[in-house]
Design a protein around this motif. Structure first.
Motif, PDB file in Angstrom:
ATOM      1  N   TRP A   1       0.842  -1.189   0.000  1.00 60.44           N
ATOM      2  CA  TRP A   1       0.000   0.000   0.000  1.00 60.44           C
ATOM      3  C   TRP A   1       0.881   1.244   0.000  1.00 60.44           C
ATOM      4  O   TRP A   1       1.734   1.427   0.880  1.00 60.44           O
ATOM      5  CB  TRP A   1      -0.910   0.044   1.228  1.00 60.44           C
ATOM      6  N   LEU A   2       0.684   2.112  -1.006  1.00 65.89           N
ATOM      7  CA  LEU A   2       1.455   3.347  -1.132  1.00 65.89           C
ATOM      8  C   LEU A   2       0.568   4.526  -0.744  1.00 65.89           C
ATOM      9  O   LEU A   2      -0.473   4.762  -1.360  1.00 65.89           O
ATOM     10  CB  LEU A   2       1.958   3.514  -2.571  1.00 65.89           C
TER      11      LEU A   2
ATOM     12  N   THR B   1       2.714   9.179   6.407  1.00 64.41           N
ATOM     13  CA  THR B   1       3.801   8.275   6.768  1.00 64.41           C
ATOM     14  C   THR B   1       3.280   6.854   6.607  1.00 64.41           C
ATOM     15  O   THR B   1       2.195   6.627   6.065  1.00 64.41           O
ATOM     16  CB  THR B   1       4.272   8.496   8.208  1.00 64.41           C
ATOM     17  N   ASP B   2       4.033   5.883   7.127  1.00 65.39           N
ATOM     18  CA  ASP B   2       3.585   4.490   7.078  1.00 65.39           C
ATOM     19  C   ASP B   2       2.454   4.213   8.056  1.00 65.39           C
ATOM     20  O   ASP B   2       1.867   3.126   8.012  1.00 65.39           O
ATOM     21  CB  ASP B   2       4.762   3.562   7.391  1.00 65.39           C
ATOM     22  N   GLU B   3       2.109   5.166   8.914  1.00 63.86           N
ATOM     23  CA  GLU B   3       1.113   4.895   9.950  1.00 63.86           C
ATOM     24  C   GLU B   3      -0.307   5.317   9.585  1.00 63.86           C
ATOM     25  O   GLU B   3      -1.264   4.873  10.222  1.00 63.86           O
ATOM     26  CB  GLU B   3       1.524   5.580  11.251  1.00 63.86           C
TER      27      GLU B   3
ATOM     28  N   VAL C   1       1.769  -4.434   3.497  1.00 63.02           N
ATOM     29  CA  VAL C   1       3.072  -3.777   3.598  1.00 63.02           C
ATOM     30  C   VAL C   1       2.864  -2.296   3.308  1.00 63.02           C
ATOM     31  O   VAL C   1       2.357  -1.924   2.247  1.00 63.02           O
ATOM     32  CB  VAL C   1       4.084  -4.374   2.613  1.00 63.02           C
ATOM     33  N   ILE C   2       3.255  -1.433   4.255  1.00 59.50           N
ATOM     34  CA  ILE C   2       2.941  -0.006   4.170  1.00 59.50           C
ATOM     35  C   ILE C   2       4.237   0.792   4.308  1.00 59.50           C
ATOM     36  O   ILE C   2       4.679   1.100   5.416  1.00 59.50           O
ATOM     37  CB  ILE C   2       1.938   0.386   5.271  1.00 59.50           C
ATOM     38  N   PRO C   3       4.867   1.149   3.198  1.00 60.14           N
ATOM     39  CA  PRO C   3       6.096   1.944   3.261  1.00 60.14           C
ATOM     40  C   PRO C   3       5.806   3.401   3.612  1.00 60.14           C
ATOM     41  O   PRO C   3       4.667   3.865   3.550  1.00 60.14           O
ATOM     42  CB  PRO C   3       6.656   1.837   1.842  1.00 60.14           C
TER      43      PRO C   3
END
Length: 283
Positions: A50-51, A57-59, A79-81
């Motif tokens: 997930w972008l 942010t990633d949160e 997966v969250i970069p």
């Protein structure tokens, strides 16, 4: 292990975990979040990357989208970069604006100084992060990709350019034609320079029109979105999908805006869409 665990919460019998690591591609320390469903305790599972969008942010996604319940049912990791490189020495927008620099990496490989040293987000998402995670966590090499706004742009571009690496693509409120919208023109000029031919590889509408798509695509766009149509240019993606006869479903949703309330309203449909193409039986 090259991952450092920052935090962990139990969530729908799975694990919501935040990690940090030293990125060789971005030349800085990065943080990202992963939801590991309960199935990951005894087997490897596929992952949805997930972008996120500008300023995130990633949160943001992990806290606001409400995706973990369905991901736990399906047996799908999330997966969250982060959305850009961070840290001391990482160049920002000269005037500190929200739409360029920190929190606004646009998922491109920058070629212009001073951004080229750190802003290699395309390679980070496509190459470095999957290799790292599939070596360190119980993830298979079966991947899907999705995102919101700037991240929807990133998901479409990365999926279209790397059909061998993903099974499916989706997006919420994506920046469809960054070569011709204020956000995109600023970012692509700053990261890639003034030569617009170099922008084309990061423009989803142009890519889809030129090459079609080998992967199924699902897009949702709210019609009450404050950035629609000026920044998002959804009509260009609709036209490109029609021109190329791509396997794309692009839905215009009356009454919905650009917020995470919109994402939360349709995230289950997106997760189940990806699960079908990842071969998850619970889909």
């Amino acid at each position: 292990m090259s991952l450092n665990q920052v935090s962990e919460q139990r969530c729908f019998a799975g694990r919501q975990v935040r990690f940090s690591h030293q990125s060789q591609v971005l030349n800085c320390e990065m943080q990202f979040s992963v939801f590991l469903p309960p199935q990951a305790e005894h087997q490897r599972v596929p992952a949805l990357y997930w972008l996120s969008g500008l300023t995130c942010t990633d949160e943001n996604f992990s806290a606001k989208a409400g995706a973990q319940r369905v991901a736990a049912e399906l047996g799908m990791a999330l997966v969250i970069p982060d959305t850009s490189p961070r840290g001391e020495g990482v160049a920002d927008d000269p005037v500190g604006a929200y739409d360029f620099g920190l929190g606004a990496g646009f998922y491109v490989n920058a070629t212009e100084a001073p951004y080229a040293r750190h802003y290699q987000m395309y390679d980070y998402i496509v190459q470095e992060l999957p290799v790292l995670l599939e070596a360190e966590l119980p993830l298979t090499a079966d991947r899907a990709i999705s995102g919101h706004s700037m991240g929807g742009h990133g998901a479409l571009v990365i999926g279209l350019r790397n059909s061998n690496r993903y099974r499916s693509i989706s997006a919420f409120s994506p920046i469809c034609h960054p070569s011709d919208c204020p956000w995109g023109i600023k970012a692509l000029t700053g990261y890639l320079g003034a030569d617009r031919t170099r922008w084309q590889q990061y423009d989803a509408a142009l890519l889809l029109a030129a090459q079609g798509s080998k992967l199924p695509i699902l897009v949702d766009q709210g019609l009450a979105d404050q950035f629609y149509p000026l920044q998002l240019r959804t009509e260009t993606l609709l036209a490109a999908a029609e021109q190329s006869q791509a396997p794309a479903e692009i839905r215009l949703q009356p009454g919905y805006d650009h917020s995470y309330y919109f994402i939360a309203s349709f995230i289950e449909q997106h997760l189940r869409f990806h699960a079908r193409h990842l071969g998850l039986s619970a889909a």
